[in-house]
Design a protein around this motif. Structure first.
Motif, PDB file in Angstrom:
ATOM      1  N   ASP A 188      14.691   9.189  -7.427  1.00 29.21           N
ATOM      2  CA  ASP A 188      15.103   8.383  -6.572  1.00 29.21           C
ATOM      3  C   ASP A 188      14.043   7.449  -4.648  1.00 29.21           C
ATOM      4  N   SER A 189      14.126   6.533  -5.078  1.00 27.26           N
ATOM      5  CA  SER A 189      13.520   5.862  -3.748  1.00 27.26           C
ATOM      6  C   SER A 189      14.275   6.536  -2.809  1.00 27.26           C
ATOM      7  N   ILE A 190      15.815   6.408  -3.119  1.00 23.00           N
ATOM      8  CA  ILE A 190      16.635   6.257  -1.595  1.00 23.00           C
ATOM      9  C   ILE A 190      17.184   7.948  -0.931  1.00 23.00           C
ATOM     10  N   ALA A 231      20.719  -1.327  -8.118  1.00 22.70           N
ATOM     11  CA  ALA A 231      20.606  -1.908  -6.465  1.00 22.70           C
ATOM     12  C   ALA A 231      22.393  -3.065  -5.462  1.00 22.70           C
ATOM     13  N   SER A 232      22.127  -3.064  -4.938  1.00 24.61           N
ATOM     14  CA  SER A 232      22.958  -3.953  -4.713  1.00 24.61           C
ATOM     15  C   SER A 232      23.208  -5.579  -5.729  1.00 24.61           C
ATOM     16  N   LYS A 233      24.684  -5.957  -5.764  1.00 28.47           N
ATOM     17  CA  LYS A 233      24.439  -6.978  -6.489  1.00 28.47           C
ATOM     18  C   LYS A 233      23.571  -8.206  -6.334  1.00 28.47           C
ATOM     19  N   LEU A 252      11.302  12.807  -6.470  1.00 28.09           N
ATOM     20  CA  LEU A 252      12.300  12.698  -4.820  1.00 28.09           C
ATOM     21  C   LEU A 252      11.214  12.259  -3.639  1.00 28.09           C
ATOM     22  N   THR A 253      11.455  11.029  -3.026  1.00 32.37           N
ATOM     23  CA  THR A 253      11.007  10.224  -1.983  1.00 32.37           C
ATOM     24  C   THR A 253      11.797  11.023  -0.609  1.00 32.37           C
ATOM     25  N   LYS A 254      12.063  11.777  -0.663  1.00 31.96           N
ATOM     26  CA  LYS A 254      12.489  12.883   1.027  1.00 31.96           C
ATOM     27  C   LYS A 254      11.719  14.023   0.969  1.00 31.96           C
ATOM     28  N   MET A 271       7.620  13.712  -3.402  1.00 32.10           N
ATOM     29  CA  MET A 271       6.191  13.326  -3.309  1.00 32.10           C
ATOM     30  C   MET A 271       5.961  13.664  -1.100  1.00 32.10           C
ATOM     31  N   TYR A 272       4.610  13.229  -1.660  1.00 34.75           N
ATOM     32  CA  TYR A 272       4.020  12.985   0.425  1.00 34.75           C
ATOM     33  C   TYR A 272       2.299  11.764   0.054  1.00 34.75           C
ATOM     34  N   ALA A 273       3.092  10.924  -0.199  1.00 35.80           N
ATOM     35  CA  ALA A 273       2.167   9.961  -0.073  1.00 35.80           C
ATOM     36  C   ALA A 273       0.772  10.331   0.372  1.00 35.80           C
ATOM     37  N   PRO A 317       0.737  -0.982  -0.228  1.00 34.35           N
ATOM     38  CA  PRO A 317       0.013   0.267   0.055  1.00 34.35           C
ATOM     39  C   PRO A 317       0.687   1.173  -0.028  1.00 34.35           C
ATOM     40  N   LEU A 318       1.652   1.600   1.079  1.00 36.04           N
ATOM     41  CA  LEU A 318       1.975   2.685   0.705  1.00 36.04           C
ATOM     42  C   LEU A 318       3.432   3.204  -0.151  1.00 36.04           C
ATOM     43  N   ALA A 319       3.883   2.166  -0.587  1.00 34.14           N
ATOM     44  CA  ALA A 319       4.936   2.473  -1.897  1.00 34.14           C
ATOM     45  C   ALA A 319       4.226   2.399  -2.668  1.00 34.14           C
ATOM     46  N   SER A 377      14.513  -1.068  -2.962  1.00 34.19           N
ATOM     47  CA  SER A 377      13.412  -1.068  -2.121  1.00 34.19           C
ATOM     48  C   SER A 377      11.968  -1.390  -2.106  1.00 34.19           C
ATOM     49  N   SER A 378      11.441  -1.044  -1.063  1.00 29.44           N
ATOM     50  CA  SER A 378       9.976  -1.191  -1.064  1.00 29.44           C
ATOM     51  C   SER A 378       9.398   0.128  -2.308  1.00 29.44           C
ATOM     52  N   VAL A 379       9.236   0.571  -2.277  1.00 27.95           N
ATOM     53  CA  VAL A 379       8.888   2.222  -3.205  1.00 27.95           C
ATOM     54  C   VAL A 379       9.648   1.726  -4.103  1.00 27.95           C
ATOM     55  N   SER A 427      16.445  -5.587   3.106  1.00 22.75           N
ATOM     56  CA  SER A 427      17.220  -5.289   1.437  1.00 22.75           C
ATOM     57  C   SER A 427      16.107  -6.569   0.806  1.00 22.75           C
ATOM     58  N   ALA A 428      15.064  -6.042   0.162  1.00 25.76           N
ATOM     59  CA  ALA A 428      14.219  -6.085  -0.659  1.00 25.76           C
ATOM     60  C   ALA A 428      14.174  -6.938   0.031  1.00 25.76           C
ATOM     61  N   ALA A 429      13.037  -6.995   1.315  1.00 23.88           N
ATOM     62  CA  ALA A 429      11.899  -7.198   1.678  1.00 23.88           C
ATOM     63  C   ALA A 429      11.277  -5.871   2.682  1.00 23.88           C
ATOM     64  N   VAL A 470      14.972   5.008 -12.228  1.00 22.50           N
ATOM     65  CA  VAL A 470      14.554   4.251 -11.081  1.00 22.50           C
ATOM     66  C   VAL A 470      15.483   4.065 -10.061  1.00 22.50           C
ATOM     67  N   TYR A 471      16.159   5.097  -8.685  1.00 24.17           N
ATOM     68  CA  TYR A 471      17.329   5.037  -7.973  1.00 24.17           C
ATOM     69  C   TYR A 471      16.899   4.031  -7.106  1.00 24.17           C
ATOM     70  N   GLY A 472      17.429   2.608  -6.783  1.00 26.52           N
ATOM     71  CA  GLY A 472      16.667   1.810  -5.708  1.00 26.52           C
ATOM     72  C   GLY A 472      16.042   0.574  -5.575  1.00 26.52           C
TER      73      GLY A 472
HETATM   74  N1  LIG Z   1       7.834  10.628   0.727  1.00 25.90           N
HETATM   75  C1  LIG Z   1       6.729   9.860   1.466  1.00 25.90           C
HETATM   76  O1  LIG Z   1       5.577   9.645   1.195  1.00 25.90           O
HETATM   77  C2  LIG Z   1       7.510   8.723   1.640  1.00 25.90           C
HETATM   78  C3  LIG Z   1       7.003   7.267   1.406  1.00 25.90           C
HETATM   79  C4  LIG Z   1       7.006   5.802   2.218  1.00 25.90           C
HETATM   80  C5  LIG Z   1       8.828   5.807   1.996  1.00 25.90           C
HETATM   81  N2  LIG Z   1       9.229   6.947   1.689  1.00 25.90           N
HETATM   82  C6  LIG Z   1      10.810   7.244   2.062  1.00 25.90           C
HETATM   83  O2  LIG Z   1      11.200   6.070   0.543  1.00 25.90           O
HETATM   84  C7  LIG Z   1      12.345   5.481   1.307  1.00 25.90           C
HETATM   85  C8  LIG Z   1      12.359   4.189   0.763  1.00 25.90           C
HETATM   86  O3  LIG Z   1      11.580   3.505   2.050  1.00 25.90           O
HETATM   87  P1  LIG Z   1      10.992   1.918   1.487  1.00 25.90           P
HETATM   88  O4  LIG Z   1       9.814   1.505   2.540  1.00 25.90           O
HETATM   89  O5  LIG Z   1      11.205   1.156  -0.670  1.00 25.90           O
HETATM   90  O6  LIG Z   1      12.468   1.974   1.802  1.00 25.90           O
HETATM   91  P2  LIG Z   1      13.067  -0.258   1.922  1.00 25.90           P
HETATM   92  O7  LIG Z   1      12.910  -0.974   0.825  1.00 25.90           O
HETATM   93  O8  LIG Z   1      13.133   0.038   3.981  1.00 25.90           O
HETATM   94  O9  LIG Z   1      15.097  -0.093   1.633  1.00 25.90           O
HETATM   95  C9  LIG Z   1      15.774  -0.522   1.937  1.00 25.90           C
HETATM   96  C10 LIG Z   1      16.666  -0.897  -0.207  1.00 25.90           C
HETATM   97  O10 LIG Z   1      16.902   0.571   0.460  1.00 25.90           O
HETATM   98  C11 LIG Z   1      18.253   0.187  -0.511  1.00 25.90           C
HETATM   99  N3  LIG Z   1      18.898   1.285   0.464  1.00 25.90           N
HETATM  100  C12 LIG Z   1      19.681   1.369   1.468  1.00 25.90           C
HETATM  101  N4  LIG Z   1      20.263   2.318   1.864  1.00 25.90           N
HETATM  102  C13 LIG Z   1      20.597   2.236   0.370  1.00 25.90           C
HETATM  103  C14 LIG Z   1      21.960   3.769   0.373  1.00 25.90           C
HETATM  104  N5  LIG Z   1      22.635   3.963   1.025  1.00 25.90           N
HETATM  105  N6  LIG Z   1      21.994   3.796  -1.176  1.00 25.90           N
HETATM  106  C15 LIG Z   1      21.353   3.266  -2.340  1.00 25.90           C
HETATM  107  N7  LIG Z   1      20.247   1.866  -2.156  1.00 25.90           N
HETATM  108  C16 LIG Z   1      20.682   2.272  -0.835  1.00 25.90           C
HETATM  109  C17 LIG Z   1      18.966  -0.909  -0.296  1.00 25.90           C
HETATM  110  O11 LIG Z   1      18.994  -1.961  -1.429  1.00 25.90           O
HETATM  111  P3  LIG Z   1      20.137  -3.043  -1.148  1.00 25.90           P
HETATM  112  O12 LIG Z   1      19.718  -4.103  -0.475  1.00 25.90           O
HETATM  113  O13 LIG Z   1      19.748  -3.473  -2.866  1.00 25.90           O
HETATM  114  O14 LIG Z   1      21.594  -2.236  -1.563  1.00 25.90           O
HETATM  115  C18 LIG Z   1      17.004  -1.589   0.257  1.00 25.90           C
HETATM  116  O15 LIG Z   1      16.739  -2.748  -0.735  1.00 25.90           O
HETATM  117  C19 LIG Z   1      12.650   5.689   2.978  1.00 25.90           C
HETATM  118  O16 LIG Z   1      13.604   6.889   3.110  1.00 25.90           O
HETATM  119  C20 LIG Z   1      11.252   6.557   3.295  1.00 25.90           C
HETATM  120  O17 LIG Z   1      11.189   7.443   4.852  1.00 25.90           O
HETATM  121  C21 LIG Z   1       8.871   8.855   1.505  1.00 25.90           C
END
Ligand SMILES: NC(=O)c1ccc[n+]([C@@H]2O[C@H](COP(=O)([O-])OP(=O)(O)OC[C@H]3O[C@@H](n4cnc5c(N)ncnc54)[C@H](OP(=O)(O)O)[C@@H]3O)[C@@H](O)[C@H]2O)c1
Length: 335
Positions: A226-228, A184-186, A251-253, A269-271, A124-126, A163-165, A327-329, A158-160
């Motif tokens: 940029d998901s990260i 992503a990581s290797k 940008l997710t930040k 964005m602000y989901a 959902p949030l993703a 990640s879930s997003v 990591s991918a979980a 799509v960077y990252g």
């Molecule tokens: N603005 C909004 O409304 C909103 C909503 C949801 C989430 N967010 C933000 O979006 C971001 C992602 O959320 P998420 O739930 O998708 O995260 P997540 O699934 O917990 O992210 C984990 C993944 O991030 C990657 N990662 C971690 N550190 C990294 C780095 N330094 N460089 C590159 N990749 C890195 C890892 O990739 P590898 O293991 O492959 O290296 C891992 O698979 C978070 O910062 C979250 O707070 C924002």
């Protein structure tokens, strides 16, 4: 009916305290969901709420038990996923970490019988985050996804992607006709390719920018997501966009963005605001695309859940587990 919640009793209080909660009546455009599984997100351990006690959490999967009078697309008894928006409303009814949660109809989608609640609740949030970043006019403003959309020859970064997003952003962008290059990581390269990305680059590579540019040269550069959003990932995305003469970045930040480089602009964005700020995006993604895409496998409920059993009493453990890093979980609590 009795409801219970894992309450956040005051700012950053730990542990969450399980106790009684109201059995809510949905408003006109809302549904009440009997939750079977909850997803954990970074926001669950990083955010400061404004009112206490409160119910945190954004991701639920379960069964609809009540519908508001204006709800047209959903009905009682349906198995669904829902994005709870308590982060925006600060109202406990809109939090996920409880037995029954309220969701707006616009942020709910039915799921196939073959999809377990534990797996479905990774989405959902993703989904709302990726949808805001890709489709809102002030972000990338891409065309909405639709069944049968043909590739448009445009390339999106799509960077990252692990990640879930990022996982959902890749799948949505492909549903809109874009080819995706990701990072992503290797150990996650094959996982991200399995989501449909055309190329995936190890984000620990020393020549990351060059490799991304080379992969993106297969079509017209359409911007970056940029998901990260660390300093390093932002720098990479900006450098890549500059090499194509500029472009837009989503940008997710929260609060990130502005002028970021030569002809490069970023917006965050602000989901939680998806349905308020962009009802057409919520309808196009949650209402029209997700149910069919889940049913025909176009949308995979990924990344895989790390399931913690034991109900609301395990919410704190699940948040702590997520804080250690994934990591991918996705960490999920089974109720
Ligand atoms: N603005 C909004 O409304 C909103 C909503 C949801 C989430 N967010 C933000 O979006 C971001 C992602 O959320 P998420 O739930 O998708 O995260 P997540 O699934 O917990 O992210 C984990 C993944 O991030 C990657 N990662 C971690 N550190 C990294 C780095 N330094 N460089 C590159 N990749 C890195 C890892 O990739 P590898 O293991 O492959 O290296 C891992 O698979 C978070 O910062 C979250 O707070 C924002």
């Amino acid at each position: 009916m009795k409801n219970q919640a894992a309450w956040l009793t005051e700012a950053k209080a730990k542990p969450l305290k399980v106790g009684d909660a109201e059995y809510y009546t949905p408003g006109a455009d809302e549904v009440l969901i009997k939750n079977s599984a909850l997803g954990i997100n970074p926001v669950d351990w990083s955010i400061i709420y404004e009112k206490f006690p409160n119910v945190i959490g954004t991701d639920v999967a379960g069964e609809i038990v009540e519908v508001g009078k204006d709800v047209t697309h959903l009905k009682k008894g349906q198995r669904v996923i829902g994005h709870c928006v308590g982060l925006m409303t600060n109202d406990p009814k809109d939090g996920a970490f409880q037995l029954y949660s309220i969701c707006k109809e616009s942020n709910v989608a039915p799921i196939p019988d073959s999809l377990s609640f534990e797996r479905a609740t990774v989405l959902p949030l993703a989904l709302s985050t990726a949808a805001c970043g890709l489709y809102q006019e002030n972000l990338l403003g891409l065309p909405l996804p639709a069944k049968g959309t043909k590739p448009n020859g445009k390339m999106l970064l799509v960077y990252g992607g692990s990640s879930s997003v990022g996982t959902v952003a890749i799948q949505l962008a492909i549903g809109s006709g874009f080819d995706v290059v990701s990072t992503a990581s290797k150990h996650n390269l094959e996982y991200v390719k399995s989501l449909g990305a055309k190329a995936v680059v190890d984000h620990h590579s020393t020549n990351l920018v060059d490799q991304l540019v080379q992969a993106l040269e297969g079509g017209t550069f359409a911007g970056g997501f940029d998901s990260i959003c660390t300093d390093d990932t932002l720098k990479t995305c900006v450098e890549v966009a500059e090499r194509f003469g500029g472009g837009k970045l989503a940008l997710t930040k929260p609060g990130a963005g502005g002028d970021m480089g030569k002809n490069v602009t970023g917006s965050s964005m602000y989901a939680a605001t998806i349905a308020v700020q962009s009802p057409a995006v919520a309808e196009g993604v949650w209402g029209k695309w997700v149910p069919g895409a889940l049913a025909d496998g176009t949308l995979q409920a990924k990344p895989d859940p790390i399931v913690i059993e034991g109900g609301l009493a395990k919410c704190q453990e699940a948040v702590d587990r997520h804080k250690q890093g994934v990591s991918a979980a996705k960490v999920v609590v089974k109720l």
